[in-house]
Design an enzyme around this catalytic site. Structure first.
Site, short mmCIF file in Angstrom:
data_model
loop_
_atom_site.label_atom_id
_atom_site.label_comp_id
_atom_site.label_asym_id
_atom_site.label_seq_id
_atom_site.Cartn_x
_atom_site.Cartn_y
_atom_site.Cartn_z
N SER A 173 39.13 38.11 27.98
CA SER A 173 38.84 36.56 27.92
C SER A 173 37.31 36.81 28.04
CB SER A 173 39.58 36.08 28.99
OG SER A 173 39.03 36.48 30.12
N LYS A 215 44.11 27.06 24.23
CA LYS A 215 43.17 26.81 24.32
C LYS A 215 43.37 26.84 22.96
CE LYS A 215 42.31 30.01 28.14
NZ LYS A 215 42.44 31.27 28.55
N HIS A 264 43.92 34.29 24.10
CA HIS A 264 43.20 34.41 23.51
C HIS A 264 43.20 34.74 22.08
CE1 HIS A 264 40.11 33.15 26.65
NE2 HIS A 264 41.06 33.85 27.24
#
Ligand SMILES: *Cc1c(COP(=O)(O)O)cnc(C)c1O
Length: 392
Positions: free
Chosen positions: A184, A243, A212
């Site tokens: 991250s 995200k 991610h």
């Protein structure tokens, strides 16, 4: 009048002053409006390079519509834990869609990624077992490992050989390897195939956190496991949905017995109110966009290439990290210098966050910029021009 005496064990002002002295105090900024990466902050228009909304979905009209329709249908609260009456038909349907999307037997949806990991790890291992953690794993994986009371073995970042030695030397009953898929704060990727091979070799499970990678990597954004062709019942795949998916929550997918065990044992699942069904229905709409909109991933790849070419050519020797993902750190080192760079960019209307210890190791403060399909080539150009004016 509201400060305790300096002699009190609760002299928190002294602790806070220590944070200030180390330039570690975190401050929030109030955002008045969001439009993709264009934010309104204290009356100013800011171009943000700090959001994890990698595909630019968080303000998508189709998702606003989905949220409104879902609110009309369900109301706003889930009213209880999923194991009482909080598990709606929307939740059930989302879990089926997520499992199909990542091509795993079963999925379980959590209201947040942090809650997922602090629940999943202790659900799978306990005393007498061992957790093997990459040194740069996300805080919630570390906390999950601590809560589990299993032995914690930390291996150097991305070092599969070192991990192999730890696994071979371990006498633990159950072994769980835990890693971010895309790290991250660095944007680099774990050696996922090697990790899975080690899991096979040492009768371990591999838990990867694809916060991610989901939506970004793999065909149609199916994530890191799909991208690297990881398969099999030793893989426990976790990803977050606040995200790239642009909404909120997380899920874990894997073999039936693994997911059922997490459902039975994860305390953050059992003892928490389910996510609102309107969030869940919105996620179902987001999943459809993730799968359909290849152009967003294509745009992202172009922006990453443009940024890396431009940043590599900047005067002053900026240290670009080895990353092909939307997370693109510029390593600075010193906390005050990183904050200074952030402040100078802020003056130019650019929001690029400085990340300091303890989020990253001491001496590796950095600007962590993240790119989004909501950026344009001109946005990246503007950032590069601004960086070129900063003192090094
Ligand atoms: C953001 C993040 C989480 C936490 O997910 P939330 O849904 O924001 O709670 C977990 N793991 C990693 C690697 C993350 O970056």
């Amino acid at each position: 009048m509201n400060a305790l005496p300096a002699t009190s064990a609760w002299n928190l002002d002294a602790d806070l002053a220590t944070l200030d002295a180390a330039r570690q105090r975190r401050r929030r900024r109030v955002v008045d409006a969001y439009d993709g990466v264009r934010l309104r902050v204290a009356g100013r228009d800011m171009l943000a390079f700090c959001s994890n909304d990698y595909l630019g979905l968080a303000q998508h009209p189709a998702l606003r519509d989905a949220a409104q329709a879902a609110a009309a249908r369900w109301g706003v609260g889930a009213t209880a834990s999923p194991q009482v009456c909080g598990h709606s038909a929307a939740h059930e349907q989302l879990e089926h869609e997520l499992a199909a999307f990542v091509d795993m037997p079963r999925a379980l949806y959590f209201y947040a990624g942090f809650a997922a990991n602090v629940g999943i790890v202790p659900a799978l291992v306990g005393r007498g077992d061992a957790v093997f953690c990459d040194a740069l794993n996300h805080a919630c994986l570390i906390d999950g490992a601590r809560l589990s009371r299993a032995q914690i073995e930390v291996y150097p970042h991305r070092d599969a050989a070192a991990l192999g030695q730890l696994l071979a030397a371990s006498g633990a009953r159950r072994k769980l390897i835990v890693s971010d898929a895309v790290f991250s704060m660095d944007g680099d990727v774990a050696p996922l195939r090697e990790l899975l091979a080690l899991a096979e070799e040492h009768d371990a499970l591999l838990l990867i956190d694809d916060a991610h990678g989901f939506g970004v990597l793999g065909a149609q954004g199916r994530g890191s496991a799909a991208h690297y062709g990881l398969r099999g019942s030793r893989l426990v795949y976790m990803a977050t949905l606040g995200k790239a998916a642009g909404v909120a929550g997380a899920f874990v997918a894997g073999a039936d017995a693994v997911v059922e065990t997490i459902l039975q044992r994860a305390r953050s699942y059992t003892f928490a109110t389910a996510a609102p069904p309107l969030v869940v229905d919105t996620l179902r709409a987001a999943l459809a966009l993730i799968a359909a909109d290849d152009w967003r991933r294509e745009r992202l790849r172009e922006l990453i290439a443009q940024w890396r070419a431009g940043a590599g050519a900047l005067p002053g020797g900026w240290r670009l990290a080895e990353s092909d993902t939307p997370i693109q750190p510029l390593l600075i080192g010193d906390n005050a210098a990183a904050l200074g760079a952030m402040a100078a960019l802020w003056e130019q209307g650019l929001w690029v966050p400085a990340i300091r210890p303890p989020t990253v190791p001491v001496g590796t403060a950095r600007l962590r910029l993240s790119l989004s399909a909501a950026h344009t080539a001109d946005d990246v150009e503007r950032l590069l021009r601004a960086l070129a004016t900063l003192p090094r």
